[in-house]
Design a protein around this motif. Structure first.
Motif, short mmCIF file in Angstrom:
data_model
loop_
_atom_site.label_atom_id
_atom_site.label_comp_id
_atom_site.label_asym_id
_atom_site.label_seq_id
_atom_site.Cartn_x
_atom_site.Cartn_y
_atom_site.Cartn_z
N CYS A 44 0.82 -1.23 0.00
CA CYS A 44 0.00 0.00 0.00
C CYS A 44 0.84 1.27 0.00
O CYS A 44 0.32 2.35 -0.27
CB CYS A 44 -0.94 0.00 1.20
SG CYS A 44 -0.08 0.06 2.79
N GLY A 45 2.14 1.17 0.35
CA GLY A 45 2.96 2.37 0.43
C GLY A 45 2.39 3.34 1.45
O GLY A 45 1.92 2.94 2.52
N THR A 46 2.37 4.63 1.08
CA THR A 46 1.88 5.65 2.01
C THR A 46 0.35 5.80 1.94
O THR A 46 -0.20 6.66 2.60
CB THR A 46 2.52 7.01 1.72
OG1 THR A 46 2.18 7.40 0.37
CG2 THR A 46 4.04 6.94 1.85
N GLY A 47 -0.29 5.00 1.09
CA GLY A 47 -1.76 4.95 1.13
C GLY A 47 -2.47 5.90 0.18
O GLY A 47 -3.69 6.08 0.31
N ARG A 48 -1.75 6.47 -0.79
CA ARG A 48 -2.45 7.40 -1.70
C ARG A 48 -3.50 6.67 -2.53
O ARG A 48 -4.60 7.18 -2.75
CB ARG A 48 -1.44 8.11 -2.61
CG ARG A 48 -0.67 9.18 -1.87
CD ARG A 48 0.33 9.88 -2.76
NE ARG A 48 -0.26 10.63 -3.85
CZ ARG A 48 0.43 11.45 -4.64
NH1 ARG A 48 1.72 11.62 -4.45
NH2 ARG A 48 -0.16 12.10 -5.62
N VAL A 49 -3.17 5.47 -3.02
CA VAL A 49 -4.15 4.70 -3.80
C VAL A 49 -5.13 4.02 -2.85
O VAL A 49 -6.34 3.93 -3.12
CB VAL A 49 -3.43 3.67 -4.71
CG1 VAL A 49 -4.45 2.88 -5.53
CG2 VAL A 49 -2.44 4.38 -5.64
N THR A 50 -4.63 3.58 -1.70
CA THR A 50 -5.48 2.93 -0.68
C THR A 50 -6.63 3.85 -0.28
O THR A 50 -7.75 3.40 -0.04
CB THR A 50 -4.65 2.62 0.58
OG1 THR A 50 -3.32 2.30 0.22
CG2 THR A 50 -5.27 1.51 1.39
N GLU A 51 -6.34 5.14 -0.21
CA GLU A 51 -7.36 6.13 0.18
C GLU A 51 -8.50 6.13 -0.85
O GLU A 51 -9.69 6.14 -0.47
CB GLU A 51 -6.70 7.51 0.25
CG GLU A 51 -7.61 8.60 0.73
CD GLU A 51 -6.86 9.92 0.90
OE1 GLU A 51 -5.75 10.07 0.35
OE2 GLU A 51 -7.40 10.80 1.58
N LEU A 52 -8.14 6.08 -2.13
CA LEU A 52 -9.17 6.04 -3.18
C LEU A 52 -9.98 4.76 -3.08
O LEU A 52 -11.19 4.75 -3.29
CB LEU A 52 -8.51 6.13 -4.56
CG LEU A 52 -7.59 7.33 -4.80
CD1 LEU A 52 -6.92 7.24 -6.16
CD2 LEU A 52 -8.38 8.63 -4.67
N ALA A 110 3.14 6.15 7.57
CA ALA A 110 2.59 7.25 6.77
C ALA A 110 1.16 6.94 6.34
O ALA A 110 0.29 7.82 6.35
CB ALA A 110 3.48 7.48 5.55
N ALA A 111 0.90 5.69 5.98
CA ALA A 111 -0.45 5.29 5.56
C ALA A 111 -1.44 5.45 6.72
O ALA A 111 -2.58 5.88 6.53
CB ALA A 111 -0.45 3.85 5.03
N ARG A 112 -0.99 5.11 7.92
CA ARG A 112 -1.86 5.28 9.10
C ARG A 112 -2.33 6.72 9.24
O ARG A 112 -3.50 6.99 9.51
CB ARG A 112 -1.07 4.95 10.38
CG ARG A 112 -1.17 3.55 10.83
CD ARG A 112 -0.46 3.40 12.18
NE ARG A 112 0.02 2.05 12.36
CZ ARG A 112 -0.76 1.01 12.68
NH1 ARG A 112 -2.03 1.21 12.90
NH2 ARG A 112 -0.25 -0.19 12.78
#
Ligand SMILES: C[S@@+](CC[C@H](N)C(=O)[O-])C[C@H]1O[C@@H](n2cnc3c(N)ncnc32)[C@H](O)[C@@H]1O
Length: 255
Positions: free
Chosen positions: A41-49, A71-73
């Motif tokens: 997920c990395g820092t969650g930029r795509v996870t957020e979408l 960072a994703a948290r």
């Protein structure tokens, strides 16, 4: 072996990955109540979408890098307990207690050397008929940078693996996936010359190379790569994957 990431810088500069990720997410049909794994997920930029598209569902945000997950948290805090965070290596059986309805993965698989193991680990947590929609670097990815790397330092090209669509389709079928489609897309990406291009190379593409060098040699290494490239353009080639898990693959924990 997984590498350390500068999560703060990655989050700021990973616009190409976020743009591609949106396109990959668009290929994942969702009712809104599923439990979906973002594998890497990395820092969650795509996870957020992804989380926005699951108003009644859950996201499992998984990454091997503790700094990426941290960072994703932060980014995904507004989603509360609808997002679960897992620090885990996709090269190992995944420590997930509940089955997953679908898997999304962007810009991650090429960091793993053994895709047979990777796909078996994903199949083991995915419920029968669950979808895998993914994109990663494919054969020919960043060839111009590899040409430069082959001629500097010790010639190490990095530990990434850029698979072909055919090999990937065969591996997915062997891991118990059906309705497999794999194809390549060229994504040549131009950068602002100077600091923005150097920062992108340092953070994303050359991170593992720089970790092998003494601190004092790192800036010079990045500059040499930039000077030897004809222009501030990265010849990205993406490998796209859609597949569905067949029935009859063992569930997580039963292997
Ligand atoms: C380029 S980033 C992509 C992050 C995000 N999916 C995106 O599109 O911006 C690659 C991610 O893969 C993760 N990664 C690499 N190898 C991994 C492994 N073996 N297991 C889990 N995550 C891994 C890295 O820690 C990193 O966060």
């Amino acid at each position: 072996m997984t590498r350390d990431w500068d999560a703060g810088t990655y989050d700021r500069i990973a616009d190409p990955q976020a743009r591609w990720g949106r396109g990959v997410l668009d290929r994942l049909p969702l009712a809104g109540d599923e439990r979906v794994l973002d594998a890497g997920c990395g820092t969650g930029r795509v996870t957020e979408l992804l989380a926005v598209r699951l108003p009644r569902g859950h996201v499992v945000a998984l990454d091997a890098s503790a700094s990426m997950i941290e960072a994703a948290r932060g980014r995904l805090a507004p989603f509360g307990d609808r997002v679960e965070f897992v620090v885990a290596d996709l090269a190992r059986p995944l420590p997930l207690s509940e089955p997953i309805d679908a898997i999304l993965s962007t810009a991650t698989f090429h960091w793993l050397a053994d895709h047979d193991v990777l796909f078996a680990n994903l199949a083991a947590v995915l419920r029968p008929a669950g979808r895998l929609v993914a994109q990663c670097g494919g054969v020919g990815n960043i060839a111009s940078i590899h040409r430069v790397l082959a001629g500097i330092g010790d010639g190490w090209l990095g530990a990434t693996y850029y698979a072909t669509p055919l090999d990937t389709a065969r591996r997915l079928q062997a891991a118990g996936f059906v309705d497999v489609e794999c194809w390549l897309t060229d994504e040549p990406t131009r950068f602002e010359p100077g600091a923005p291009f150097e920062t992108f190379l340092r953070t994303v593409i050359l991170g593992a190379h720089l970790q092998r060098l003494p601190e004092a040699e790192r800036d010079g290494f990045v500059r040499t790569v930039v000077e030897r490239l004809p222009e501030p353009l990265i010849d990205y080639v993406r490998l796209n994957i859609t597949a569905r898990r067949a029935a009859g693959v063992p569930e997580a924990g039963s292997r």
